[in-house]
Design an enzyme around this catalytic site. Structure first.
Site, PDB file in Angstrom:
ATOM      1  N   LYS A 125       3.325  -7.334  -7.934  1.00  0.00           N
ATOM      2  CA  LYS A 125       2.507  -8.516  -7.687  1.00  0.00           C
ATOM      3  C   LYS A 125       2.783  -9.607  -8.713  1.00  0.00           C
ATOM      4  O   LYS A 125       2.978 -10.770  -8.361  1.00  0.00           O
ATOM      5  CB  LYS A 125       1.018  -8.147  -7.712  1.00  0.00           C
ATOM      6  CG  LYS A 125       0.093  -9.312  -7.368  1.00  0.00           C
ATOM      7  CD  LYS A 125      -1.358  -8.878  -7.314  1.00  0.00           C
ATOM      8  CE  LYS A 125      -1.906  -8.614  -8.687  1.00  0.00           C
ATOM      9  NZ  LYS A 125      -3.366  -8.351  -8.671  1.00  0.00           N
ATOM     10  N   ASP A 143      -2.783 -10.066  -3.608  1.00  0.00           N
ATOM     11  CA  ASP A 143      -3.894  -9.570  -4.406  1.00  0.00           C
ATOM     12  C   ASP A 143      -5.040  -9.196  -3.479  1.00  0.00           C
ATOM     13  O   ASP A 143      -4.880  -9.138  -2.263  1.00  0.00           O
ATOM     14  CB  ASP A 143      -4.324 -10.629  -5.434  1.00  0.00           C
ATOM     15  CG  ASP A 143      -4.946 -11.861  -4.781  1.00  0.00           C
ATOM     16  OD1 ASP A 143      -4.901 -11.981  -3.536  1.00  0.00           O
ATOM     17  OD2 ASP A 143      -5.493 -12.705  -5.512  1.00  0.00           O
TER      18      ASP A 143
END
Length: 222
Positions: A125, A143
């Site tokens: 991420k 997210d």
């Protein structure tokens, strides 16, 4: 009841609306360089952007290069970031990352996924955020906000973040892909919130496929 997948036409409308609402979306993390961005994103894991900004607004005027932060040492860095969740482990990762950047990358943030994910504390991420925001690559960092928006609206239905990431990259029109991460995270943060989504105020409610949207104020005539 789960959301149905959006159609190609609905996805086009979805992003046209988000672009009209926020023509130049950007991260809410404060940064002035690729290195500052990397550190801010590392610190933001399981923490709010506001809490990270409060810390880095004090840290960066003192130390905003790999050499300067490494020179602070572990305890010195902790003094600046102790208000952020998980600051002990984050401080260790930041110091280790600074050392690697100095020794292996001429103090520059690398622009490849492999090199970024080799840095301590940098997962997929974080790497995606840096690749997209710093280097303009078509990477999608998923997210909790984007995972929720993707599944709830029917934009990208998936059982885990990787499935949603791959689906988003596949279905988002190329003209929107570079800014899509920011549009989706801001939409999830301020409108399509977890417990009480603001469907009555949502600019894309008519193309959203979430069956429960009408219970939260979406126009049933849409």
């Amino acid at each position: 009841m789960s959301s149905k997948n959006m159609t190609k036409k609905q996805i086009q409308v979805f992003f046209e609306r988000l672009k009209e609402q926020r023509p130049s979306p950007k991260t809410e993390l404060n940064y002035q360089s690729n290195f500052e961005l990397l550190i801010a994103v590392m610190l933001s894991a399981q923490a709010t952007d506001i809490s990270v900004n409060k810390a880095t607004d004090k840290l960066y005027p003192v130390a905003n290069t790999p050499e300067a932060i490494y020179a602070l040492g572990l305890d010195g860095l902790k003094d600046y970031i102790r208000t952020i969740g998980l600051y002990n482990s984050k401080a260790q990762n930041v110091i280790k990352t600074c050392k690697i950047l100095i020794e292996q990358h001429q103090s520059e943030v690398p622009n490849t996924r492999t090199a970024l994910e080799a840095l301590p504390g940098v997962g997929r991420k974080t790497a995606n955020v840096v690749l997209n925001t710093a280097f303009g690559q078509a990477a999608m960092a998923v997210d909790t906000h984007i995972f929720r928006v993707g599944n709830r609206t029917g934009l990208a239905v998936g059982k885990n973040v990787l499935e949603v990431e791959h689906r988003l990259i596949k279905v988002i029109p190329k003209e929107f892909i570079l800014d899509a991460h920011h549009w989706l995270i801001l939409h999830g943060r301020y409108c399509c919130v977890a417990r009480k989504p603001k469907c009555g105020e949502c600019i894309v409610a008519d193309v959203c496929r979430w069956p429960n949207r009408f219970e939260f104020g979406a126009n049933k005539a849409s």
